[in-house]
Design a protein around this motif. Structure first.
Motif, PDB file in Angstrom:
ATOM      1  N   VAL A 281      11.581   4.674  59.847  1.00  0.00           N
ATOM      2  CA  VAL A 281      11.792   5.022  58.436  1.00  0.00           C
ATOM      3  C   VAL A 281      13.191   5.608  58.247  1.00  0.00           C
ATOM      4  O   VAL A 281      13.923   5.238  57.321  1.00  0.00           O
ATOM      5  N   ARG A 282      13.571   6.507  59.163  1.00  0.00           N
ATOM      6  CA  ARG A 282      14.901   7.125  59.049  1.00  0.00           C
ATOM      7  C   ARG A 282      16.003   6.058  59.085  1.00  0.00           C
ATOM      8  O   ARG A 282      16.918   6.057  58.268  1.00  0.00           O
ATOM      9  N   GLU A 283      15.872   5.130  60.039  1.00  0.00           N
ATOM     10  CA  GLU A 283      16.883   4.073  60.146  1.00  0.00           C
ATOM     11  C   GLU A 283      16.905   3.188  58.905  1.00  0.00           C
ATOM     12  O   GLU A 283      17.945   2.680  58.516  1.00  0.00           O
ATOM     13  N   PHE A 284      15.731   3.002  58.309  1.00  0.00           N
ATOM     14  CA  PHE A 284      15.668   2.156  57.122  1.00  0.00           C
ATOM     15  C   PHE A 284      16.273   2.845  55.902  1.00  0.00           C
ATOM     16  O   PHE A 284      17.072   2.258  55.175  1.00  0.00           O
ATOM     17  N   VAL A 285      15.892   4.114  55.684  1.00  0.00           N
ATOM     18  CA  VAL A 285      16.315   4.750  54.426  1.00  0.00           C
ATOM     19  C   VAL A 285      17.761   5.257  54.459  1.00  0.00           C
ATOM     20  O   VAL A 285      18.397   5.348  53.395  1.00  0.00           O
ATOM     21  N   THR A 286      18.271   5.575  55.639  1.00  0.00           N
ATOM     22  CA  THR A 286      19.596   6.202  55.680  1.00  0.00           C
ATOM     23  C   THR A 286      20.677   5.355  54.984  1.00  0.00           C
ATOM     24  O   THR A 286      21.353   5.849  54.079  1.00  0.00           O
ATOM     25  N   PRO A 287      20.841   4.077  55.341  1.00  0.00           N
ATOM     26  CA  PRO A 287      21.873   3.299  54.633  1.00  0.00           C
ATOM     27  C   PRO A 287      21.556   3.107  53.148  1.00  0.00           C
ATOM     28  O   PRO A 287      22.462   3.047  52.312  1.00  0.00           O
ATOM     29  N   ILE A 288      20.255   3.055  52.801  1.00  0.00           N
ATOM     30  CA  ILE A 288      19.896   2.902  51.383  1.00  0.00           C
ATOM     31  C   ILE A 288      20.294   4.157  50.615  1.00  0.00           C
ATOM     32  O   ILE A 288      20.828   4.091  49.506  1.00  0.00           O
ATOM     33  N   GLN A 289      20.053   5.301  51.229  1.00  0.00           N
ATOM     34  CA  GLN A 289      20.440   6.557  50.575  1.00  0.00           C
ATOM     35  C   GLN A 289      21.960   6.642  50.431  1.00  0.00           C
ATOM     36  O   GLN A 289      22.475   7.080  49.399  1.00  0.00           O
ATOM     37  N   GLU A 290      22.680   6.206  51.461  1.00  0.00           N
ATOM     38  CA  GLU A 290      24.148   6.249  51.383  1.00  0.00           C
ATOM     39  C   GLU A 290      24.660   5.350  50.260  1.00  0.00           C
ATOM     40  O   GLU A 290      25.518   5.746  49.468  1.00  0.00           O
ATOM     41  N   ARG A 291      24.115   4.145  50.204  1.00  0.00           N
ATOM     42  CA  ARG A 291      24.587   3.219  49.160  1.00  0.00           C
ATOM     43  C   ARG A 291      24.180   3.704  47.769  1.00  0.00           C
ATOM     44  O   ARG A 291      24.942   3.592  46.812  1.00  0.00           O
ATOM     45  N   THR A 292      22.958   4.258  47.663  1.00  0.00           N
ATOM     46  CA  THR A 292      22.525   4.789  46.357  1.00  0.00           C
ATOM     47  C   THR A 292      23.492   5.886  45.907  1.00  0.00           C
ATOM     48  O   THR A 292      23.944   5.896  44.749  1.00  0.00           O
ATOM     49  N   ASN A 293      23.821   6.780  46.832  1.00  0.00           N
ATOM     50  CA  ASN A 293      24.746   7.866  46.482  1.00  0.00           C
ATOM     51  C   ASN A 293      26.114   7.339  46.084  1.00  0.00           C
ATOM     52  O   ASN A 293      26.756   7.875  45.184  1.00  0.00           O
ATOM     53  N   ALA A 294      26.555   6.274  46.761  1.00  0.00           N
ATOM     54  CA  ALA A 294      27.852   5.703  46.412  1.00  0.00           C
ATOM     55  C   ALA A 294      27.839   5.209  44.959  1.00  0.00           C
ATOM     56  O   ALA A 294      28.796   5.430  44.207  1.00  0.00           O
ATOM     57  N   TYR A 295      26.741   4.577  44.540  1.00  0.00           N
ATOM     58  CA  TYR A 295      26.651   4.132  43.146  1.00  0.00           C
ATOM     59  C   TYR A 295      26.607   5.316  42.191  1.00  0.00           C
ATOM     60  O   TYR A 295      27.258   5.320  41.147  1.00  0.00           O
ATOM     61  N   LEU A 296      25.836   6.334  42.577  1.00  0.00           N
ATOM     62  CA  LEU A 296      25.701   7.490  41.680  1.00  0.00           C
ATOM     63  C   LEU A 296      27.004   8.271  41.575  1.00  0.00           C
ATOM     64  O   LEU A 296      27.298   8.870  40.539  1.00  0.00           O
ATOM     65  N   ASN A 297      27.794   8.234  42.656  1.00  0.00           N
ATOM     66  CA  ASN A 297      29.065   8.967  42.645  1.00  0.00           C
ATOM     67  C   ASN A 297      30.167   8.218  41.916  1.00  0.00           C
ATOM     68  O   ASN A 297      31.268   8.731  41.769  1.00  0.00           O
ATOM     69  N   ASP A 298      29.891   7.001  41.513  1.00  0.00           N
ATOM     70  CA  ASP A 298      30.870   6.245  40.737  1.00  0.00           C
ATOM     71  C   ASP A 298      30.196   5.765  39.446  1.00  0.00           C
ATOM     72  O   ASP A 298      29.924   4.586  39.266  1.00  0.00           O
ATOM     73  N   PRO A 299      29.905   6.742  38.558  1.00  0.00           N
ATOM     74  CA  PRO A 299      29.127   6.397  37.363  1.00  0.00           C
ATOM     75  C   PRO A 299      29.794   5.332  36.499  1.00  0.00           C
ATOM     76  O   PRO A 299      29.094   4.514  35.879  1.00  0.00           O
ATOM     77  N   ALA A 300      31.128   5.319  36.483  1.00  0.00           N
ATOM     78  CA  ALA A 300      31.802   4.321  35.637  1.00  0.00           C
ATOM     79  C   ALA A 300      31.496   2.915  36.135  1.00  0.00           C
ATOM     80  O   ALA A 300      31.232   1.998  35.346  1.00  0.00           O
ATOM     81  N   GLN A 301      31.508   2.762  37.460  1.00  0.00           N
ATOM     82  CA  GLN A 301      31.224   1.454  38.044  1.00  0.00           C
ATOM     83  C   GLN A 301      29.767   1.056  37.792  1.00  0.00           C
ATOM     84  O   GLN A 301      29.473  -0.093  37.437  1.00  0.00           O
TER      85      GLN A 301
END
Ligand code: ADP
Ligand code: NA
Length: 330
Positions: A281-301
């Motif tokens: 589960v950790r291996e699965f969610v970690t990259p998803i969480q990173e990518r989700t955060n990347a989208y959230l940190n670039d609200p304009a995009q």
């Protein structure tokens, strides 16, 4: 030949999707991009049918979209948009509501279940007409295929009936959608109650694994998951629902077959399985969480992607609504 079109929607009614949403629905959304012209919608109009908090709705819609992109929805291949940004959904729903029988709508079992829970005086008319809005969602895009779980079958049947009825009353306008039945769809149960499905409305947060929660938290929930007496790791959904659920999740996330897992855990204990599953589960969610955060940190995009999705959806929806209005006589 053009690829068949698929439509599906999901409500932004929690901050995070859970593993049940992913394994039962969202991973199929991602897979369908390869074979279909895909339209996916964050259905925020549906999310206000049972009471909601205005201060979190927009955030949840953006969180839903960020997670969907993070899970692999490709904005170049799929059209992902937020329902309230495409007003044609409400407009078509009105027309479809006018060819839906009151008794027919009253037979929808999901309304009966949900309104019973809320108390029938408190349940909204919006909750009652929810399946009609859902029909509008699907028919606006002339979808050929709609991925459905058992719980949505009756609603898709209504969408088909309404498409056929409109076409025969006013002239051929809508594609009649077919259910897209996914093979090997994994139904995930509540970790604390193997008889119930994993659901955001679960009675205990310990029963559900959210995609966006800390992996350490998920590990703790897996460790304390209800298992069965006995110690043998075998797949037996009836007799050993707890262990079977853990095997189902493990298999779906790792790509290893259940048989392979059962063989690998021969002679080992529940604790070993749980420890390894927590790692999967950790291996699965970690990259998803990173990518989700990347989208959230670039609200304009993120806003730009959603605006583009809505624009593309609208160009299709507006064409269908125009035809439907003309047929009706507007
Ligand atoms: P919830 O039950 O958490 O409210 P929804 O009803 O919003 O979830 O479901 C969204 C999608 O996720 C639907 O397609 C549904 O079939 C799927 N889904 C939800 N829970 C599960 C589960 N435990 N196992 C498999 N699929 C699920
Ligand atoms: Na639900």
């Amino acid at each position: 030949p053009a690829r068949p079109r698929v439509f599906s929607g999901i409500q932004p009614t929690a901050d995070s999707f859970h593993l049940g949403n992913y394994l039962g629905a969202l991973r199929h959304w991602v897979a369908l991009q390869d074979s279909h012209d895909a339209y996916y919608c964050v259905v925020d109009l549906h999310a206000i049918t049972a009471g909601h908090d205005p201060s979190v709705l927009k955030r949840r819609s953006r969180l839903a979209a960020a997670q969907l992109f993070a899970l692999g929805l490709d904005p170049e291949r799929s059209t992902l948009f937020v329902q309230s940004q495409v007003p044609e959904h409400s407009q078509l729903a009105w027309v479809l509501g006018c060819i839906t029988g009151f008794g027919e709508a009253g037979r929808m079992t999901q309304f009966k279940d949900k309104s019973q829970k809320q108390g029938s005086e408190r349940a909204s008319v919006g909750l009652f007409t929810y399946p009609i809005l859902q029909a509008a969602d699907i028919l606006l895009y002339q979808a050929n295929a709609v991925p459905v779980g058992e719980d949505q079958r009756q609603h898709l049947e209504l969408s088909r009936d309404l498409a056929q009825r409109f076409n025969s009353l006013f002239g051929r306008t809508f594609t009649v959608p077919s259910p897209h039945i996914v093979k090997d769809t994994a139904k995930i149960t509540d970790l604390q109650d193997p008889a119930a499905k994993m659901s955001k409305s679960s009675s205990s947060p310990a029963g559900i694994i959210d995609l966006l929660e800390e992996p350490a938290r998920s590990a703790k929930k897996i460790r304390s998951a209800v298992t069965d007496t006995g110690r043998e790791i075998v797949f037996d959904a009836e007799g050993k629902p707890g262990i079977s659920n853990l095997l189902t999740i493990y298999s779906a996330l790792s790509g290893r077959s259940i048989d392979d897992l059962v063989a690998a855990y021969d002679g080992k204990g529940y604790g070993d399985l749980k420890k390894d599953l927590a790692e999967v589960v950790r291996e699965f969610v970690t990259p998803i969480q990173e990518r989700t955060n990347a989208y959230l940190n670039d609200p304009a995009q993120l806003d730009k992607l959603l605006a583009r999705g809505a624009e593309k959806a609208r160009s299709v929806a507006a064409g269908t609504l125009r035809d439907a209005y003309e047929r009706v006589g507007f």
